[in-house]
Design a protein around this motif. Structure first.
Motif, short mmCIF file in Angstrom:
data_model
loop_
_atom_site.label_atom_id
_atom_site.label_comp_id
_atom_site.label_asym_id
_atom_site.label_seq_id
_atom_site.Cartn_x
_atom_site.Cartn_y
_atom_site.Cartn_z
N MET A 2 0.85 -1.37 -0.04
CA MET A 2 0.02 0.27 0.01
C MET A 2 0.78 1.58 -0.50
SD MET A 2 -3.12 0.24 0.15
CE MET A 2 -4.06 2.18 0.71
N GLU A 3 -0.04 2.05 -0.78
CA GLU A 3 1.19 3.60 -0.58
C GLU A 3 0.76 4.54 0.45
OE1 GLU A 3 2.75 6.31 -3.52
OE2 GLU A 3 3.64 4.21 -4.99
N TRP A 4 0.74 4.64 1.69
CA TRP A 4 0.39 5.51 2.39
C TRP A 4 0.17 6.97 2.93
CZ3 TRP A 4 -2.47 1.97 5.29
CH2 TRP A 4 -2.56 0.65 5.25
N GLN A 5 -0.67 7.26 2.68
CA GLN A 5 -0.33 8.72 2.90
C GLN A 5 0.26 9.82 4.46
OE1 GLN A 5 -2.92 7.74 0.80
NE2 GLN A 5 -2.60 9.95 -0.90
N SER A 6 -0.20 8.75 5.32
CA SER A 6 -0.25 9.40 6.17
C SER A 6 0.61 8.26 7.58
CB SER A 6 -1.04 10.32 6.97
OG SER A 6 -1.07 10.45 8.28
N GLU A 242 -2.12 -6.45 5.62
CA GLU A 242 -1.39 -6.93 5.46
C GLU A 242 -0.71 -7.98 6.28
OE1 GLU A 242 1.55 -3.10 5.27
OE2 GLU A 242 0.98 -2.65 3.53
N ASN A 243 -0.20 -9.18 5.59
CA ASN A 243 0.28 -10.05 6.31
C ASN A 243 -0.58 -10.46 7.51
OD1 ASN A 243 2.67 -9.97 5.29
ND2 ASN A 243 3.79 -8.13 6.35
N ALA A 247 -3.81 -2.50 8.89
CA ALA A 247 -2.75 -2.57 8.97
C ALA A 247 -2.47 -0.62 9.35
CB ALA A 247 -1.09 -2.38 7.73
N GLY A 248 -3.97 -0.39 8.69
CA GLY A 248 -3.99 1.00 7.73
C GLY A 248 -5.89 0.88 7.80
N ALA A 259 -4.58 7.22 2.49
CA ALA A 259 -4.29 6.08 2.95
C ALA A 259 -3.93 6.41 4.23
CB ALA A 259 -3.95 5.25 2.52
N ILE A 260 -3.96 5.93 5.70
CA ILE A 260 -4.06 6.21 6.71
C ILE A 260 -3.34 4.79 7.53
CG2 ILE A 260 -3.55 7.21 8.95
CD1 ILE A 260 -6.01 8.82 8.14
#
Ligand code: FAD
Length: 561
Positions: A2-6, A242-243, A247-248, A259-260
């Protein structure tokens, strides 16, 4: 990935009492926290509520001379709750409630006092007839909120005067009986409101925060001091795993997906599916009226569905915090009816003009009985609250206030108010068989004159008596309806929120259908299936557990347990 923004330690979804407390406890345990709130206003249904919490064994109760016993409290809740609720969940609540309140008292500005308010099934084993498990917040100064005062939810129309003026529980009683100084007290509070110039030109809010506004106001001030942001207009859209762990999440921020990452975990505190008609139809046919719910419009079960999408189990989705409600056309929710039903001079009848329950029982019991009656006979939604001239002049009835003449009522209230010089005339206006209503009232009156209700035993239990008119003897809940004009208002089986939801364990971790925790995911409040099952043991059993499990979740997340 994932590409997290925060990225933070903990994300809390929803700004009701459970969510804000979880955020605060996590922050005080040195976690970096953000609260995301879907609505443009914060506080959820919690802000619109009485703010009452049911806490066995509190320091406050002890100070009032009430020696509680946690085993009694456990036994009492266990017997009332549903079989599918694990013992550990009930134990966790009973054992963590008082430590939670102690923590809240030490870390926030809200002051809770223990009330002589009997449990709703006080006569059951372990119940408290004298009360003291229910706690109510004292007034809180909204000035401390600064600009955030304006974005706090207004109290419920059922819990404020004229829809804006806040009151404490004690003030309600002073007004109800027009006790010494009631008029000066009211005039003072109204003057404080109307002469609050800085606010009066910009907002309807009353700076004197009471009940649920006091609780959520104090929690928000503490969050502000701890540097925890509450992002308004930021709905959660989905959880990200995630796994095999959460994860957010993805929220919508400024209209775009955002995405946080939550290093330690996510706490779901987004309320029930109060206003989601489709989820009600699919899960809770007995409580099938979204418009009659007292929950806030933004509670649409988003976070229950998001949990299910990552494998969470659900439980008791057919259940709700049932309650009889009035509905004023144009309002976005049902108005909870608490006190009126117990006062002398009124009865509740079905569409055949017959009584079918003890009006003075707890709102939950009455709401359940109304819903079941409607399912079985189709004649209870609406039912009718019927009252006489004396009641009209003495006491409030939902939106109708005494001393305010009928002609001064709003058009919406007039549209639901039925009136007749005689019982027969009233019955015709209600569309009920006049002879049947006359017969019912004559039968009720014969018993009421002696202070007796042989059919439904109104006024016998400790709970009934608490809300009855203490000045009226021998039975504070019973008086014959004698003099016209007679009045009637429709009353519906509604609720103050749904209470089935995600399955959780004693640590408030969300679990799958096999009982295995989903790592990184917690749920509290009406987002989770309640430890109370389908019951309502006493005033404050929705927010008490919401806060207690918020406390438990945050401590578990931050390794404080
Ligand atoms: P809420 O307080 O409703 O908070 C949920 C929040 O989540 C809301 O702000 C909502 O906008 C937000 N949200 C929803 N979806 C999303 C999303 N996708 N993303 C982000 N945020 C989201 N109970 C008691 O125990 N004691 C009382 O005295 C009491 N009095 C009451 C009086 C009235 C008039 C009413 C109507 C109810 C009362 N109740 C009382 C019931 C009680 O208010 C609720 O059961 C309780 O407040 C629910 O708390 P919560 O934290 O689960 O949800």
């Amino acid at each position: 990935g994932m590409e997290w923004q925060s990225e933070v330690d903990v994300v809390v979804v929803g700004s009701g009492a459970g969510g804000m407390l979880a955020a605060l406890v996590a922050a005080k345990n040195r976690a970096e926290v953000v609260v995301v709130e879907k609505d443009k206003l914060w506080g959820g249904t919690s802000a619109t509520s009485g703010g009452g919490i049911w806490i066995p064994g509190s320091d406050q109760a002890k100070a009032m001379g009430f020696e509680d016993n946690l085993d009694d409290a456990f036994k009492y809740v266990r017997a009332l709750s549903a079989d599918n609720v694990p013992d550990e969940n009930i134990r966790a609540y009973v054992e963590n409630a008082a430590p939670m309140l102690r923590w809240v008292t030490a870390n926030t500005g809200v002051v809770y006092t223990s009330q002589p308010y009997p449990d709703y099934h006080a006569e059951n084993p372990g119940g408290s007839v004298t009360g003291y498990r229910t706690h109510l917040p004292e007034m809180f100064d909204g000035t401390l909120l600064g600009e955030d005062l304006k974005t706090q939810r207004l109290p419920s129309p059922a819990a404020s005067l004229f829809g804006y003026l806040n009151w404490t529980f004690a003030e309600t009683y002073q007004l109800l009986y027009r006790g010494p100084g009631w008029l000066t007290g009211l005039a003072k509070n109204m003057a404080k409101y109307w002469f609050d110039w800085p606010l009066r030109f910009t907002s309807r809010k009353d700076r004197r925060l009471t009940l649920g506004n006091a609780l959520t106001g104090a929690l928000r001030v503490a969050l502000n001091e701890a540097g925890v942001p509450v992002w308004l207009k930021t709905p959660m859209k989905e959880l990200v795993t995630e796994n095999g762990r959460v994860a957010g999440l993805v929220v919508e921020k400024d209209g775009k997906p955002f995405a946080i990452r939550a290093r330690k975990g996510v706490v779901l505190a987004a309320g029930g599916f109060d206003k989601n008609q489709r989820m009600r139809d699919a899960n809770a046919p007995l409580y099938n009226k979204a418009w009659a719910s007292g929950g806030v419009t933004s509670n649409t079960g988003d976070a229950i569905r998001a949990g299910q999408a990552v494998g969470a189990g659900t439980m008791n989705m057919h259940s709700a915090w049932a309650a009889p409600v009035f509905h004023v056309p144009g309002e976005d929710r049902g108005r909870l009816c608490t006190i009126e039903r117990a006062l002398p001079g009124c009865i509740m009848v079905n569409q055949k003009g017959q009584r079918y329950l003890n009006e003075a029982a707890s709102y939950h019991i009455v709401g359940q009985q109304m819903a079941r009656r409607q399912r079985e006979f189709g004649d209870a939604s609406p039912s009718w609250m019927v009252f006489d001239r004396k009641y009209r002049h003495q006491f409030p009835m939902g939106p109708l206030l005494p001393l305010v003449p009928d002609w001064l009522q709003s058009g919406a209230v007039k549209s639901i108010l039925k009136k007749g010089r005689t019982i027969a005339e009233l019955a015709r206006d209600m569309g009920v068989d006049p002879a049947a209503l006359e017969l019912q009232i004559a039968r009720f009156n014969a018993g009421a004159a002696k202070g007796e209700d042989p059919e439904f035993h109104r006024g016998e239990a400790a709970y009934d008596k608490m809300y009855g008119d203490y000045r009226h003897q021998p039975n504070p809940c019973l008086r014959p309806l004698t003099e016209g004009p007679f009045y009637a208002m429709p009353i519906y089986p509604g609720d103050i929120g749904t209470n089935g939801g995600l399955r959780t364990n004693a640590k408030a971790q969300v679990v799958d259908d096999a009982g295995q925790p989903i790592a990184g995911l917690y749920a509290v409040g009406n987002n989770a299936a309640s430890a109370m099952g389908e019951s309502y043991p006493g005033a404050g059993v929705t927010i008490g557990p919401a806060m207690t499990f918020g406390y438990v979740a945050a401590r578990d997340l931050t390794g404080a347990n």
